[in-house]
Design a protein around this motif. Structure first.
Motif: not given
Length: 145
Positions: A4, A6, A8, A16, A71, A73, A75
């Motif tokens: 996964f 993430g 920003d 990341t 996945a 995500s 921001s």
């Protein structure tokens, strides 16, 4: 194994992280970019830098992993934006530099907006406090200049 990501897209660069199914951070990437201040209260960035830094930080985060990323995500800097068009090939074409959340160039436009909209009305509608850095004020500044 599943991974996964993430990401920003922050004020100074994109960070990341890659996580495995046990929530362990197993990969990291970071790519910085510049902040431009062409005049007082103006804080701009190159929108292309955001995209390129996102791509590079993802590549760096996954380069030593065999996880299958399932996945993502993302921001991003709240309140930062740029105006864009889309060419005939579907490519996004920035029409101006990105105005960051710190940009407060639109003092005159702020005063104009306050004559039409109340601070409380703007907050109830958008969840953002009306200020010289509000998107509506900066968009009016762009329209004028």
């Amino acid at each position: 194994m599943i991974g996964f990501l993430g990401c920003d897209i922050g004020t100074t660069g994109t960070k990341t992280m890659l996580f495995n199914e046990q929530n362990d951070a197993v990969g990291r990437g970071y790519k910085a970019y510049d902040l431009f201040t062409p005049f007082e209260n103006a804080y701009e960035q190159n929108p292309e830098d955001w995209y390129l830094s996102l791509k590079q930080s993802i590549k760096d985060a996954v380069k030593e992993s065999e996880l299958e990323v399932k996945a993502l995500s993302v921001s991003a800097q709240g309140g930062s934006f740029f105006l864009a068009d889309i060419d005939e090939n579907g490519k996004v074409i920035p029409l101006c530099p990105a105005l960051t959340w710190m940009d407060a160039r639109s003092g005159e436009e702020f005063e104009e907006v306050k004559q039409v909209l109340s601070v409380d009305e703007v907050y109830k509608t958008t969840g953002w406090r009306l200020s010289r850095g509000s998107a509506i004020c900066r968009i009016l500044w762009l329209k004028k200049h």
